[in-house]
Design an enzyme around this catalytic site. Structure first.
Site, PDB file in Angstrom:
ATOM      1  N   ARG A 244      10.343  -4.661   4.768  1.00 61.19           N
ATOM      2  CA  ARG A 244      11.072  -3.408   4.542  1.00 61.19           C
ATOM      3  C   ARG A 244      12.438  -3.743   3.952  1.00 61.19           C
ATOM      4  O   ARG A 244      13.094  -4.720   4.372  1.00 61.19           O
ATOM      5  CB  ARG A 244      11.267  -2.616   5.847  1.00 61.19           C
ATOM      6  CG  ARG A 244      10.048  -1.826   6.304  1.00 61.19           C
ATOM      7  CD  ARG A 244       9.664  -0.694   5.349  1.00 61.19           C
ATOM      8  NE  ARG A 244       8.460   0.029   5.763  1.00 61.19           N
ATOM      9  CZ  ARG A 244       7.232  -0.240   5.343  1.00 61.19           C
ATOM     10  NH1 ARG A 244       7.009  -1.227   4.491  1.00 61.19           N
ATOM     11  NH2 ARG A 244       6.198   0.491   5.764  1.00 61.19           N
ATOM     12  N   GLU A 273      14.788   1.830  -2.431  1.00 64.55           N
ATOM     13  CA  GLU A 273      13.597   1.887  -3.277  1.00 64.55           C
ATOM     14  C   GLU A 273      13.069   3.292  -3.506  1.00 64.55           C
ATOM     15  O   GLU A 273      12.390   3.544  -4.503  1.00 64.55           O
ATOM     16  CB  GLU A 273      12.478   1.003  -2.700  1.00 64.55           C
ATOM     17  CG  GLU A 273      11.886   1.504  -1.388  1.00 64.55           C
ATOM     18  CD  GLU A 273      10.723   0.632  -0.917  1.00 64.55           C
ATOM     19  OE1 GLU A 273      10.884  -0.593  -0.876  1.00 64.55           O
ATOM     20  OE2 GLU A 273       9.669   1.178  -0.571  1.00 64.55           O
ATOM     21  N   HIS A 305       6.938  -2.537  -4.308  1.00 69.23           N
ATOM     22  CA  HIS A 305       6.160  -2.199  -3.102  1.00 69.23           C
ATOM     23  C   HIS A 305       4.659  -2.198  -3.408  1.00 69.23           C
ATOM     24  O   HIS A 305       3.958  -1.231  -3.121  1.00 69.23           O
ATOM     25  CB  HIS A 305       6.600  -0.846  -2.534  1.00 69.23           C
ATOM     26  CG  HIS A 305       6.437  -0.773  -1.033  1.00 69.23           C
ATOM     27  ND1 HIS A 305       7.422  -0.316  -0.184  1.00 69.23           N
ATOM     28  CD2 HIS A 305       5.398  -1.121  -0.230  1.00 69.23           C
ATOM     29  CE1 HIS A 305       6.983  -0.375   1.060  1.00 69.23           C
ATOM     30  NE2 HIS A 305       5.772  -0.851   1.054  1.00 69.23           N
ATOM     31  N   PHE A 308       0.578  -4.167  -0.819  1.00 69.07           N
ATOM     32  CA  PHE A 308      -0.621  -3.598  -0.182  1.00 69.07           C
ATOM     33  C   PHE A 308      -1.702  -3.236  -1.201  1.00 69.07           C
ATOM     34  O   PHE A 308      -2.821  -2.926  -0.830  1.00 69.07           O
ATOM     35  CB  PHE A 308      -0.251  -2.311   0.579  1.00 69.07           C
ATOM     36  CG  PHE A 308       0.027  -1.146  -0.352  1.00 69.07           C
ATOM     37  CD1 PHE A 308       1.215  -1.058  -1.040  1.00 69.07           C
ATOM     38  CD2 PHE A 308      -0.935  -0.169  -0.567  1.00 69.07           C
ATOM     39  CE1 PHE A 308       1.455  -0.007  -1.925  1.00 69.07           C
ATOM     40  CE2 PHE A 308      -0.708   0.876  -1.441  1.00 69.07           C
ATOM     41  CZ  PHE A 308       0.492   0.954  -2.126  1.00 69.07           C
TER      42      PHE A 308
HETATM   43  P1  NAI Z   1       2.412  -6.051  13.256  1.00 68.12           P
HETATM   44  O1  NAI Z   1       2.829  -4.947  14.159  1.00 68.12           O
HETATM   45  O2  NAI Z   1       1.012  -6.571  13.334  1.00 68.12           O
HETATM   46  O3  NAI Z   1       3.389  -7.303  13.444  1.00 68.12           O
HETATM   47  C1  NAI Z   1       4.764  -7.208  13.497  1.00 68.12           C
HETATM   48  C2  NAI Z   1       5.269  -8.391  14.306  1.00 68.12           C
HETATM   49  O4  NAI Z   1       6.703  -8.374  14.239  1.00 68.12           O
HETATM   50  C3  NAI Z   1       4.883  -8.321  15.781  1.00 68.12           C
HETATM   51  O5  NAI Z   1       4.362  -9.564  16.204  1.00 68.12           O
HETATM   52  C4  NAI Z   1       6.210  -8.010  16.490  1.00 68.12           C
HETATM   53  O6  NAI Z   1       6.300  -8.566  17.786  1.00 68.12           O
HETATM   54  C5  NAI Z   1       7.198  -8.648  15.547  1.00 68.12           C
HETATM   55  N1  NAI Z   1       8.544  -8.108  15.644  1.00 68.12           N
HETATM   56  C6  NAI Z   1       8.961  -6.859  15.932  1.00 68.12           C
HETATM   57  N2  NAI Z   1      10.287  -6.767  15.901  1.00 68.12           N
HETATM   58  C7  NAI Z   1      10.737  -8.017  15.592  1.00 68.12           C
HETATM   59  C8  NAI Z   1      12.008  -8.575  15.421  1.00 68.12           C
HETATM   60  N3  NAI Z   1      13.130  -7.845  15.580  1.00 68.12           N
HETATM   61  N4  NAI Z   1      12.105  -9.884  15.116  1.00 68.12           N
HETATM   62  C9  NAI Z   1      10.984 -10.633  14.961  1.00 68.12           C
HETATM   63  N5  NAI Z   1       9.744 -10.157  15.122  1.00 68.12           N
HETATM   64  C10 NAI Z   1       9.628  -8.863  15.426  1.00 68.12           C
HETATM   65  O7  NAI Z   1       2.762  -5.544  11.781  1.00 68.12           O
HETATM   66  P2  NAI Z   1       2.131  -6.035  10.403  1.00 68.12           P
HETATM   67  O8  NAI Z   1       0.886  -5.270  10.123  1.00 68.12           O
HETATM   68  O9  NAI Z   1       2.075  -7.518  10.402  1.00 68.12           O
HETATM   69  O10 NAI Z   1       3.235  -5.509   9.367  1.00 68.12           O
HETATM   70  C11 NAI Z   1       4.547  -6.025   9.364  1.00 68.12           C
HETATM   71  C12 NAI Z   1       5.406  -5.182   8.443  1.00 68.12           C
HETATM   72  O11 NAI Z   1       4.971  -5.361   7.082  1.00 68.12           O
HETATM   73  C13 NAI Z   1       5.292  -3.665   8.640  1.00 68.12           C
HETATM   74  O12 NAI Z   1       6.129  -3.220   9.687  1.00 68.12           O
HETATM   75  C14 NAI Z   1       5.757  -3.131   7.315  1.00 68.12           C
HETATM   76  O13 NAI Z   1       7.158  -2.957   7.350  1.00 68.12           O
HETATM   77  C15 NAI Z   1       5.423  -4.239   6.328  1.00 68.12           C
HETATM   78  N6  NAI Z   1       4.359  -3.858   5.388  1.00 68.12           N
HETATM   79  C16 NAI Z   1       4.625  -3.958   4.042  1.00 68.12           C
HETATM   80  C17 NAI Z   1       3.665  -3.608   3.115  1.00 68.12           C
HETATM   81  C18 NAI Z   1       3.901  -3.725   1.643  1.00 68.12           C
HETATM   82  O14 NAI Z   1       3.091  -3.233   0.851  1.00 68.12           O
HETATM   83  N7  NAI Z   1       4.966  -4.368   1.195  1.00 68.12           N
HETATM   84  C19 NAI Z   1       2.351  -3.080   3.558  1.00 68.12           C
HETATM   85  C20 NAI Z   1       2.164  -3.085   4.981  1.00 68.12           C
HETATM   86  C21 NAI Z   1       3.150  -3.437   5.854  1.00 68.12           C
END
Ligand code: NAI
Length: 340
Positions: A244, A273, A305, A308
């Site tokens: 993000r 963005e 972005h 995905f």
């Molecule tokens: P997820 O929920 O499976 O994993 C997120 C991890 O981050 C968890 O293990 C959590 O404990 C950890 N976490 C939470 N707060 C934290 C912090 N302050 N410091 C360190 N670790 C922390 O989520 P997933 O599916 O892996 O997605 C991660 C992020 O990727 C999403 O939140 C989204 O912002 C981004 N994303 C970007 C996309 C794109 O097209 N660029 C598409 C999909 C997601």
């Protein structure tokens, strides 16, 4: 609040920030449901929220603004569900949604590999300069000067956030023979058996050659990458952000690029963005001078972005979103609901 619909045929869904590919994938999947779709190209915000008529569901994407003001109007219009067709939900005021009795669901996981693979694509592009080589050879310039890269093999890659996407990226990076350092609020013990070393955030900043962000944006980690954290990093560090935009303080990063602290920067997300990404602005003058400056640097790669953006991910997004809407409308429950 629970939906009182017996069949899906009467269920109307208003889509915002709709692109042709959203229509294509959602219409394909809708043959199993028979929902009625109303597609809006504009993003959702105070300027358009009154266009909603009798839709019970609003389907929104990453840059739709679901703040209190918008949610209050949605509730007045009878909207009962905000169905996010994305994983992150930082753009929704969940307190307000709860207060106004609107449920929120999302797509908790859709092809984490899509984002992880794009992360590696950005890293390889920046490092091995294939985008520059492509242009060069088209002009019959076969010189290698300026294309020098480094091996990922045995480099230390620091992963912040080892959830679904972080894990998928770790798997890819381990395949390159990189050494993985990780930081997460909730370390995954299984990863440690695969050779991943969990460390403190400061240690990760200090030791990593490459840092890749895979944590969600929260109030605690806003501007996680700022002058102070950059100061702890190795000179010439590579930073990739596919998570993000607001995880990075862009002004601090520009300063670090000028000072050669950051060697390579890849961003698929950007803090401002919503004014730019997902739009064709090729014939307009972009007023955002910060992104113009970033894009002018030879060691910065910006993608809009798109991490995905694979067939597999779009199929999963449309399937999962429609299934959640259907589950909520027929059973009053979905396992994709976002709870406060
Ligand atoms: P997820 O929920 O499976 O994993 C997120 C991890 O981050 C968890 O293990 C959590 O404990 C950890 N976490 C939470 N707060 C934290 C912090 N302050 N410091 C360190 N670790 C922390 O989520 P997933 O599916 O892996 O997605 C991660 C992020 O990727 C999403 O939140 C989204 O912002 C981004 N994303 C970007 C996309 C794109 O097209 N660029 C598409 C999909 C997601």
């Amino acid at each position: 609040m629970v939906f009182y619909y017996v069949t899906n045929n009467f269920m109307k869904i208003a889509f915002f920030s709709t692109k042709p590919y959203d229509k294509l994938f959602f219409e394909q999947e809708n043959s199993a449901y028979g929902f009625q779709f109303n597609f809006f190209e504009t993003h959702l915000g105070p300027h358009i929220v009154n266009a909603i008529e009798d839709e019970k569901v609003v389907c929104a994407f990453v840059n739709d603004k679901l703040n209190r003001q918008v949610i209050e109007v949605l509730a007045q219009k009878g909207v009962e569900l905000i169905a996010l067709r994305c994983a992150g939900f930082n753009n929704v005021d969940l307190e307000a949604a709860k207060e106004f009795g609107i449920q929120v669901c999302r797509v908790p996981a859709y092809s984490p590999e899509a984002v992880a693979e794009h992360t590696m694509a950005m890293l390889l592009t920046l490092n091995r300069k294939t985008h520059k080589a492509y242009n060069r050879v088209r002009e019959q310039n076969f010189a290698l000067n300026g294309l020098l890269g480094f091996n990922l093999h045995q480099k230390k890659i620091g992963i912040i956030g080892t959830g679904k996407i972080g894990k998928a990226f770790i798997k890819i990076a381990l395949g390159f023979g990189a050494e993985i350092i990780a930081y997460d609020l909730y370390p995954d013990q299984q990863l440690t058996t695969q050779g991943v070393n969990y460390k403190s955030l400061d240690e990760l900043f200090k030791e990593s050659d490459i840092i890749s962000l895979h944590c969600p944006l929260t109030s605690e980690n806003h501007y996680l990458i700022n002058s102070e954290s950059l100061g702890k990093m190795k000179d010439g560090v590579t930073i990739i952000n596919t998570s993000r935009g607001n995880l990075i303080n862009t002004q601090d990063v520009i300063k670090a690029l000028k000072e050669r602290k950051i060697g390579l920067l890849g961003i698929d997300v950007y803090e401002q963005e919503e004014k730019l990404f997902f739009k064709d602005l090729s014939t307009t003058i972009i007023e955002d001078e910060t992104i113009q400056l970033l894009m002018s640097y030879p060691n910065v790669l910006v993608t809009a972005h798109q991490a995905f953006f694979t067939t597999e991910a779009l199929t999963e997004i449309s399937q999962r979103t429609l299934r959640s809407i259907s589950d909520l409308s027929t059973k009053g429950i979905t396992d994709a609901e976002v709870m406060l």
